[in-house]
Every structure is written in C-alpha cells, then in structure tokens.
Design an enzyme around this catalytic site. Structure first.
Site, mmCIF file in Angstrom:
data_model
loop_
_atom_site.group_PDB
_atom_site.id
_atom_site.type_symbol
_atom_site.label_atom_id
_atom_site.label_comp_id
_atom_site.label_asym_id
_atom_site.label_seq_id
_atom_site.Cartn_x
_atom_site.Cartn_y
_atom_site.Cartn_z
ATOM 1 N N LEU A 529 -1.580 -16.382 -14.337
ATOM 2 C CA LEU A 529 -1.203 -16.839 -12.995
ATOM 3 C C LEU A 529 -2.291 -16.525 -11.979
ATOM 4 C CD1 LEU A 529 2.500 -15.629 -12.906
ATOM 5 C CD2 LEU A 529 1.728 -17.979 -13.062
ATOM 6 N N PHE A 534 -7.950 -5.259 -10.397
ATOM 7 C CA PHE A 534 -7.592 -4.307 -11.442
ATOM 8 C C PHE A 534 -6.995 -4.951 -12.686
ATOM 9 C CE2 PHE A 534 -8.304 -1.522 -8.014
ATOM 10 C CZ PHE A 534 -8.626 -0.298 -8.573
ATOM 11 N N GLY A 535 -6.923 -6.235 -12.695
ATOM 12 C CA GLY A 535 -6.382 -6.869 -13.884
ATOM 13 C C GLY A 535 -5.837 -8.241 -13.591
ATOM 14 N N SER A 536 -5.212 -8.809 -14.615
ATOM 15 C CA SER A 536 -4.762 -10.182 -14.499
ATOM 16 C C SER A 536 -3.243 -10.250 -14.499
ATOM 17 C CB SER A 536 -5.279 -10.994 -15.682
ATOM 18 O OG SER A 536 -6.636 -10.720 -15.871
ATOM 19 N N VAL A 537 -2.725 -11.360 -13.964
ATOM 20 C CA VAL A 537 -1.281 -11.554 -13.909
ATOM 21 C C VAL A 537 -0.909 -12.731 -14.803
ATOM 22 C CG1 VAL A 537 0.687 -11.958 -12.404
ATOM 23 C CG2 VAL A 537 -1.289 -10.743 -11.542
ATOM 24 N N LYS A 551 1.669 -8.013 -14.816
ATOM 25 C CA LYS A 551 0.328 -7.665 -14.369
ATOM 26 C C LYS A 551 -0.259 -6.666 -15.343
ATOM 27 C CE LYS A 551 -2.010 -6.440 -10.206
ATOM 28 N NZ LYS A 551 -1.781 -6.527 -8.790
ATOM 29 N N ASP A 647 -3.341 -3.384 2.195
ATOM 30 C CA ASP A 647 -4.068 -4.584 1.772
ATOM 31 C C ASP A 647 -3.249 -5.840 2.045
ATOM 32 O OD1 ASP A 647 -6.220 -6.000 0.838
ATOM 33 O OD2 ASP A 647 -5.786 -5.696 -1.281
#
Ligand SMILES: *[C@@H]1O[C@H](CO)[C@@H](O)[C@H](O)[C@H]1NC(C)=O
Ligand SMILES: *[C@@H]1O[C@H](CO)[C@@H](O)[C@H](O)[C@H]1NC(C)=O
Ligand SMILES: *[C@@H]1O[C@H](CO)[C@@H](O)[C@H](O)[C@H]1NC(C)=O
Ligand SMILES: *[C@@H]1O[C@H](CO)[C@@H](O)[C@H](O)[C@H]1NC(C)=O
Ligand SMILES: *[C@@H]1O[C@H](CO)[C@@H](O)[C@H](O)[C@H]1NC(C)=O
Ligand SMILES: *[C@@H]1O[C@H](CO)[C@@H](O)[C@H](O)[C@H]1NC(C)=O
Ligand SMILES: *[C@@H]1O[C@H](CO)[C@@H](O)[C@H](O)[C@H]1NC(C)=O
Ligand SMILES: *[C@@H]1O[C@H](CO)[C@@H](O)[C@H](O)[C@H]1NC(C)=O
Ligand SMILES: *[C@@H]1O[C@H](CO)[C@@H](O)[C@H](O)[C@H]1NC(C)=O
Ligand SMILES: *[C@@H]1O[C@H](CO)[C@@H](O)[C@H](O)[C@H]1NC(C)=O
Ligand SMILES: *[C@@H]1O[C@H](CO)[C@@H](O)[C@H](O)[C@H]1NC(C)=O
Ligand SMILES: *[C@@H]1O[C@H](CO)[C@@H](O)[C@H](O)[C@H]1NC(C)=O
Length: 835
Positions: A529, A534-537, A551, A647
């Site tokens: 998505l 810090f990483g992927s979803v 995530k 953020d």
C-alpha cells in the site's frame, strides 16, 4: 448574465493616439488589409479605445461609418491581462468618433481558449497566412492559409472576416468557425456548433453548454460524457428522411433550410422579433439562447429563445447537480422522510438552487457499497432509452454494473410492468412529476455510496469474551490476559483449526499475530500500500473478510522492550479520528503492526492534484480539517498520557470509505507526563511541516498545532507547502501566504480546481486560512490549543486578532541543529518515521 450590456451612462477615454490618427485623416472606415501587414497589441496602436465597462478594443479593420458596426481587432475585458483577436460590434456614434456609446459586443473570436498578452502580434504574411503570435512569439492561432493565393483580408458588412484571393473568392472565413454567437445572415451548418463561454470573464469554450445542428434538428446539449440534450427543436414528422442542412439567423426568424430545397423557402422557422436595428444571437454561459439588439445607445435582450420551451423544472441546472425540483422549489434527494441516513446535502443552505453534493462521493473502488435512493414519480429533463423491455430491477442492476452510471432512470411502458431505462453518467437537476398529468410512471434510482462498517464481524465466542472482559474487574481482566498469553503459547503448538478464535481481539488490547499468520493474511506481503522511512505497508484480509493494513518495520528487532511498550500504549488509544492499531507481531527479528484498513488511503492522494480528476468539495475538506483537529485534541488533551504526534502531514492522515479523516502513525509521538509541559528530543518529523522551535529544542504539543496549520493550508490551496514545480517566488506556500495576507488577497491562494471554494464558499475558506495562520504563529505560546481550534471551527469561539504572518521567524533561534541532538531522555521511538 448580461453584464456586457449597457444600462448606465458611459465614460469614455480615448487614447491620445486616437485623436492624432484622426487628425492625420486616416479614413475612418478601413475594412480591408493587404498582405505583409502586421499589427501589435499595444496601447499605442492607432485605434485603441477604452470603455467604461473595463473593455478595451484595438480595431484592426472597421466596416461602416456610423451607428453600430463591425470591427475586428484585439479585445479585452476586465483585468486586461489577456486579449482576444475578435470581431465585435462597436458604436462610435458619429464619423468623427468623438462620442462612443454602448459597450463592444464580441460576436466571434479566434483564440478564446488561448488568449494572448500585451504586445502580441497579428500578421497577414506575404504568403497569405493570418497568424496570431503571443508576445513570446508562440503561435496562438492561425488560419493556415499560406500558399492558398490569398491576396487580402476583408471584414464584410455582415461581420464576416474573409481571406480572399485575386478573384475575390473566399479562401477562409470566420463564419465557418462560429464561437458562441450568430450575426444576422449567418448560418449554423450541420455539424457546426456554438459553445458557450465558461463565464463572462473567462471566454474559454470549456463552458457547459453547446448548440448544434444535428440530423434531428437544432439541439442544445449540456456537457457530460456523453453530452445530454436539454433542448430539441426537431424536424417536422413529414420530412424525417431529409436532414436540415443549416439554420440561418435572419431578420425576424431563425430559419431551417434543407439542402435539397435550397435556395427556396425555409423548411420551417422560429419567429423572432423583427429587428429595428442590429441584432446578434448568443448561447450564453447559463445555457440560454438569447437575441440582443441595439436600442439607440444600449444593448438589450429582446428574446430568450428557450424561455417557452422550459416549464419551471425543465432546465438541466434549475436546481443544480442532483437537485430535485418540485414546483420550482429545490431539495436534495432522500429516500423517505423517516430514513435517517442522508446521502446528499445542499451545497449552500441559503441557495438551494446551487444543487446538492454527495456526502460520500461514489467510488468505483468501493462499488460493493453502491446502493440506490428510490425516488417515485421523479424524472429528468431528458430521457434516452438505453435499455428497453426490462423491469426496474434489471435497470438498477445495469446501473450497478457500470461504474460511470450515476442513476437508473426508469419509466414504465403504457399499461405494462416493463419499460425503458436510461443510465446517465452525470446527474443534473431531477424533477418531480405530477402523476395525474404525466403519461409515464417514472422512478429515478439515484446511485449512492453506502456507509460500510470496518470493524470485523465478531464471532459468538468472541462476544462472550467481550462481555467477560467488560464485566469482570481489572483483576479478572488480568487473569484473562494471562489466559490469552497461555492461549498464544498453546496456539503455537496447535494448527489452524483454532485460527478464527485466535484472530479475535481482546477488547482494548491489540492482538498478537504470528509471523506465519501475517504472511498468510497478506498473501506473502504481496499487495504493497505504501512505503515509509521504517518499512512498508501491505494490505491483508482477515479470515472474516475484514481488510487490514500491515506495517512491516525493517531491521529493528533488537529494540524489543520499547516496541512492546509502544504497542501497548498505542493499542490502548481509541478515537474515531485516530487510526486504530488492531494487532502486532514480535517474533524473532520480525516487527509488524496491524492497523485498520483505510480504503481511501492518505490525504495527500486527494488534495494534491494528480492523476484522478476527483476534487474534494468544500464541505468534505472542512470535515477533514475538523476530524484531524479532533484526533489531535484527543492525543494532546484527553489521553491518560499526553501524546505529541510530531509528524503531522497529509501522508499521515488517512481517509475511510466515507472520507472521515483519521490521524495515523502516532509512532513518532513521544509520550510525556501531563505535568511535564516540555520535552527535549531529537529533531524529527518532515521538512516543510516542522515548527520553528525545533531549532530551539523546546518542544511542546504546539509543534503539532503548527504542522496542522501547514496541513490546513495545503488542503485549502490544493498544493504542497514546498512545491518545486512552482516558480521560485511561489515555491514556498508559507512565504506566498504571508505575501497574500499583506496584500489582502488571500483568495488568490484558494485551490484553483475547486469552484465551490473559489466562488460560493470563498469567505469561509479565507476565514479558514486565518485559522491556519493562527496555528502557524512562530511563537508557539501564541498558537491555540487544539481544543480551542475545534471551538473556532464549530463557531463558538473567535480567531485571535493581530496575527503575525511571519511564520518561519524564530523567536529564540540561538540553538543550532547539532546541539539539539545531545539531550533527550527517551530513546527514539522504533515506530518513528513516515509511513
Ligand atoms: C492595398 O493595396 C492596394 C493596391 O496595392 C492599395 O491601393 C491600398 O491602399 C492598400 N490598402 C491598404 C489598407 O494599405
Ligand atoms: C511591450 O512593448 C513595449 C515597447 O516595445 C515595452 O515597453 C513593454 O514593456 C512591452 N510590454 C510587455 C508586457 O511586454
Ligand atoms: C508553399 O508552396 C511552395 C511551392 O509550391 C512549397 O515549396 C512550400 O512548401 C509551400 N508551403 C506551405 C506552407 O505549404
Ligand atoms: C469585401 O466585402 C464587401 C462586403 O461587405 C464586398 O462588397 C467587397 O467586394 C469585398 N471586397 C473584396 C476585395 O473582396
Ligand atoms: C474584387 O472586389 C473589388 C471591390 O469590391 C473590386 O473592385 C474588384 O474589381 C473585384 N475583383 C474581381 C476580380 O472581381
Ligand atoms: C477558463 O476556464 C477553463 C475551462 O474551465 C480553465 O481551464 C481556465 O483555466 C479558465 N481560465 C481562467 C483565466 O480562469
Ligand atoms: C415582422 O414583420 C413582418 C413583415 O412586415 C410582419 O408580418 C410580422 O408580423 C412582424 N413580426 C413581428 C413579431 O412583429
Ligand atoms: C427587419 O424586418 C422588418 C419587417 O420586415 C423591417 O421593418 C426592419 O427594418 C428590418 N430590420 C432590419 C435591421 O433590416
Ligand atoms: C431506500 O429505500 C428502499 C425501500 O424503501 C430500500 O430498499 C433501499 O435500501 C433504501 N436505499 C438506501 C440507499 O438507503
Ligand atoms: C414507490 O412506489 C412503489 C409502488 O407504488 C412503492 O412500493 C414504494 O414503496 C414507493 N417507494 C417510496 C420510496 O416511496
Ligand atoms: C458505461 O456507461 C458509459 C456512460 O453511460 C458508457 O459510455 C459506457 O459504454 C458504459 N460501459 C459499459 C461497459 O457498458
Ligand atoms: C402507474 O402507477 C399507478 C399506481 O402505481 C398504476 O395504477 C398505473 O396503472 C400506472 N400507470 C402506468 C401507465 O403504468
């Protein structure tokens, strides 16, 4: 509507050059030009005349010596940044040219979609091409008649601009390229059309309405895909085999001529008032076809040709898009009076005729939630039979199967249970019909986007657990938790037969998933998505069909302790405007978080204009702003522990299927005690959204207020705060905001793609900009708390006065970036970083 028409006395300014030229005895009538002639659009051009309605004409050719007459040349109206090369009717009242009366009326233009600037040139080249060049020498328009033996340019006494050859034969003529008007004697030929301008000030032919001669007759269309006819003057029944080849606007009539009968009598005429003076006919930007006439000293509307054709509810925009017209009154479609869910709301409560907007826009991605509002005895200004001999159910099905279908319009055949079905792709005004007086039984089924439920369907066993979890005290709850943990261990040694139970949640606490389970759920992390620092979803689907977002945090396995702590905190936070953490996985080096799935993705997809042509309307944007404020208020003021997000940006605002906004990724947030008002931390967040005090190392929840201010502005302006595609001076939105605030032209910043914000809600939008300015105060103490923002948005409180528009100014900018990093007490969150 008829702004161009003159109702008051006229103040006229005539350029000094104008007099000079007259003195130099230039012939007053100059209807013909030779080859190799060039004209410049300059105030010092020989015949530059300013009128008091704001228009300027610089005639190049002029035919006739007194009264209203045709001229062609440069024309502008209003701010005069851009000009047309046009044919217009002017009246200078006497051959001396001293008194000018009436405002110029444009009847044709060459470059309506492509207006030119000052110092543009028109050139009749030596080889006979007529070329309009903008000031930067780009070609704005040309007749492409080079090499066609043109010898000159003639403005005829009918107002036709003609390029002729040495035999006086016509090579090119403006009559073949009509814009929105016809002059007496002009024909509209089969296949040609008049297209209305967008507005009085925007001449572009992107307007909604057009009028053409088709093989059916004279037909007016409202733009959609495909265009929908709203006026049809069809050819009489006896002559259906023969096509009308043109209609001609002439003194006293609009006449239909059939090619075979030419040049004999017209086949049919629409009578018009006899002309006592010069007339012209124009398809106006409101979709009406009107005839205007010069009454000594001013222009007046003499007839609206469509007036008798439309009864009170027949005009396509009588009640705006989706408006329902009944006896001249406008309402919004609703199922029945007792139905609690409403799908439409008035765009402006005080002006119902502006139409209705969908509360939840139809989404092709979520077509499983499409449904219909049933409106009995309701029909439409036009009916095209797309499908025949079907029943209402089949008509609805056909509409469901085509995403561009916006409603199923059904009408029964005579004494029959079946009928015809029309599936329009855009809905203008609907009308209520009086059953007794109508031939048809008509029902309209308006397609709507149903609200769906995201929460997973709970199993029976789970419901019992839930009840237990709530009703027993905390001690029992603890025991229960231990039980769950034991259950997890047990699960590890068992296989899939208990999976469904395993996936059920303990209320209030996130579920722990095994890595294997998440692999299955996400089909081996197959549908990505998005990706963040810090990483992927990834998208996943639970066994009960609930969609989730997983995530995967990369390379953070070692920080186990804080990970579990953060998960626990985040998992315990529940608010409708916060994206909910459903579960997690911490196994070997794998660290994953499972969130509720948000079908409409992040806000940035919707406010920065990209591929899809969809624009959020004002009410939706207002709601999104309020939603974010509510989410933040909860984090700042209502949680057990104050949470600063750190953020806030559109990428971290997610939208559900109804465009409710939820704040996601409070991963970056740093947890602090309520009584500890400030916290020192490393500089984090995203450039463009960072409050100035990041440089001074005094970080309070007001940094979120600042970022929120930036997000509001982005929502209102439809652009990124820092937009490198803009020219240098406009690249920084905040800088531009300051400039426009000083000039008191905040409205210039409003999203150009959004008409309801540009026009109808302009005042509200500008007010919202002031809320943004308040949130952006460079002194954080002057920024409002988020609960105060909500009060202002809900209208119970006022915006503070004396706002400082120097948003990037740092009051205590003594500490440098490097120094900031040295002191902080908590480890950076492993959940940090943008998605
Ligand atoms: C065009 O050329 C003809 C013949 O060469 C000349 O008589 C006439 O004055 C010219 N017209 C203009 C407007 O210059
Ligand atoms: C137009 O040309 C004039 C004279 O050449 C010049 O002074 C003026 O700056 C130009 N204006 C624009 C907008 O280019
Ligand atoms: C004009 O005609 C000449 C000679 O017949 C030819 O060389 C030239 O390409 C043509 N130009 C255009 C624009 O058609
Ligand atoms: C220009 O148009 C007028 C009609 O308005 C016509 O009488 C005249 O002959 C035309 N002149 C040329 C050179 O074609
Ligand atoms: C073209 O029209 C002009 C003006 O109307 C006339 O003087 C001239 O004789 C005409 N030329 C031809 C070839 O017909
Ligand atoms: C005029 O309208 C067209 C079509 O809607 C639009 O593309 C264009 O930007 C508008 N021009 C101005 C100056 O607003
Ligand atoms: C227009 O003039 C014609 C001929 O004189 C006459 O028959 C007709 O009634 C007039 N039409 C109107 C609307 O006055
Ligand atoms: C239009 O026709 C009427 C009636 O035939 C006549 O009186 C009138 O002068 C004509 N108008 C023009 C502008 O020719
Ligand atoms: C509208 O009402 C009908 C029957 O009253 C019902 O079947 C339908 O589901 C309703 N539509 C929506 C969108 O609520
Ligand atoms: C529409 O009319 C039908 C048939 O008369 C009826 O069954 C249905 O309930 C009506 N629907 C609404 C929303 O009034
Ligand atoms: C869907 O509807 C649109 C507009 O009515 C039409 O152009 C299109 O062909 C239809 N598509 C299908 C697959 O029927
Ligand atoms: C229209 O509906 C009414 C009541 O639902 C019914 O009595 C009548 O026969 C219908 N008319 C037609 C033409 O189907």
């Amino acid at each position: 509507m008829n702004i161009g028409l003159n109702r008051c006395f006229i103040v006229v300014t005539i350029c000094i050059h104008y007099f000079c030229c007259l003195v130099k005895s230039q012939p007053f009538d100059y209807p013909i030009a030779n080859l190799s002639t060039k004209w410049i659009n300059s105030p010092s051009a020989p015949h530059s005349v300013d009128f008091s309605d704001g228009s300027t004409v610089r005639a190049i050719l002029l035919r006739g010596t007194f009264g209203p007459r045709y001229a062609c040349g440069f024309f502008c109206n209003g701010n005069c940044d851009t000009y047309l090369f046009a044919i217009y009717i002017v009246d200078t009242n006497s051959a001396s040219g001293i008194t000018l009366v009436g405002f110029p009326q444009v009847v044709w233009s060459a470059n309506r979609d492509n207006p030119v600037k000052l110092n543009a040139t028109l050139e009749l080249t030596s080889d006979g091409d007529l070329i309009l060049r903008d000031v930067d020498a780009t070609i704005a328009w040309s007749t492409n008649t080079g090499n066609k033996s043109v010898v000159g340019l003639n403005l005829t006494d009918m107002g036709n601009l003609v390029l002729f050859d040495k035999n006086n034969a016509t090579v090119w003529q403006s009559f073949d390229h009509p814009t929105d008007s016809l002059v007496p004697g002009q024909k509209l030929v089969l296949g040609q059309e008049l297209t209305a301008s967008v507005s009085v000030s925007n001449w572009s032919q992107g307007g909604l309405f057009s009028l053409s001669v088709t093989d059916q007759g004279l037909v007016a269309f409202i733009e959609s895909n495909p265009p929908q006819p709203y006026y049809e003057n069809t050819v009489s029944g006896t002559k259906t085999s023969e096509e009308p080849s043109y209609v001609r606007f002439q003194n006293g009539s609009l006449a239909f001529y059939i090619i075979s009968s030419e040049p004999s009598q017209p086949d049919r005429v629409i009578f018009l008032p006899n002309a006592s003076s010069l007339q012209y006919m124009r398809l106006d930007n409101d979709g009406r076809l009107r005839v205007y006439e010069w009454m000594p000293s001013e222009w007046k509307e003499v007839v609206d040709l469509f007036k008798d054709y439309f009864r009170e509810c027949d005009f396509p925009l009588v009640c705006g898009n989706y408006g329902l017209c009944s006896g001249g009154h406008c309402t919004c479609p609703a199922n029945t009076s007792w139905e609690t869910t409403t799908y439409f709301e008035q765009i402006n409560n005080r002006q119902p005729a502006l139409g209705c907007s969908e509360k939840t826009p139809l989404s092709c991605e979520a077509s499983q939630y499409h449904s219909f509002l049933e409106l009995n005895d309701t029909t439409y200004f036009n009916f095209r039979s797309d499908l025949q001999n079907i029943d209402p159910e089949q008509c609805k099905q056909a509409c469901l199967q085509n995403c561009s279908c916006k409603a199923a319009l059904f009408r029964y055949g005579w004494n029959s249970s079946v009928g015809e079905c029309y599936l329009p792709s855009e809905i203008f005004s609907l009308k209520h019909i009086d059953k007794l007086r109508n031939h048809y039984n008509s029902t309209t089924y308006v397609k709507v986007q149903k609200v769906s439920s995201v929460s997973p369907r709970r199993k029976k066993t789970n419901r019992i657990k839930t009840i237990l979890g709530f009703s027993l005290g905390s001690l029992a709850g603890l025991c229960f938790l231990i039980g769950i943990v034991v259950f997890f261990f047990w699960k590890k040694n068992n296989d899939d037969e208990v999976e469904e139970d395993y996936l059920d949640q303990v209320p209030g606490l996130p579920t722990r998933f095994s890595y294997e389970d998440l692999k299955v759920i996400t089909e081996s992390f197959n549908k990505k998505l998005g990706e963040g620092g810090f990483g992927s979803v990834f998208e996943g689907t639970l066994t009960d069909g609930t969609k989730i977002a997983v995530k995967r945090l990369d390379g953070l396995g070692q920080i186990k302790k804080s990970f579990l702590a953060e998960v626990e905190t985040i998992g315990s936070i529940h608010h409708v405007n916060l994206v909910r953490l459903i579960g997690f996985c911490a196994e070997k080096s794998h660290r994953l978080l499972v969130y509720e799935y948000m079908p409409n993705g992040s806000l940035d997809r919707w406010i920065f204009h990209s591929s899809h042509g969809f624009v959020l309307h004002w009410q939706q944007r207002k709601k999104i702003i309020l939603d974010i404020a509510k989410g933040l208020t909860y984090l700042h003021e209502d949680c057990r522990q104050k949470i600063i997000h750190l953020d806030i940006k559109p990428q971290n605002i997610l939208l559900d299927e109804n465009f409710n906004a939820k704040v996601s990724d409070f991963g970056l947030s740093k947890l602090i005690d309520r009584d500890q008002s400030q916290v020192v931390t490393t500089m984090r967040g995203t450039p463009g959204y960072l409050a100035p005090e990041w440089l001074s190392s005094v970080i309070t929840e007001k940094v979120d207020t600042y970022s929120f201010g930036v997000v509001i502005l982005e929502i209102l302006c439809g652009r990124k705060n820092i937009d490198r595609s803009q020219p240098e001076e406009d690249m920084h939105l905040l800088r531009l905001f300051k400039k426009k605030a000083e000039e008191e032209h905040l409205e210039d910043l409003i999203d150009k793609y959004n008409e309801d914000m540009q026009i109808i809600n302009r005042e509200e939008v500008v007010n919202m900009m002031k809320v943004a300015a308040w949130c952006l105060q460079s002194d954080f103490a002057r920024r409002p708390s988020m609960s105060m923002v909500i009060k202002v948005l809900e209208g119970v409180s006022e915006i503070e006065h004396n706002l400082d528009y120097d948003f990037c100014n740092l009051p205590l900018a003594k500490v440098s970036h490097q120094e900031v990093n040295v002191s902080f007490s908590l480890l950076p969150s492993v959940l940090s970083g943008p998605r």
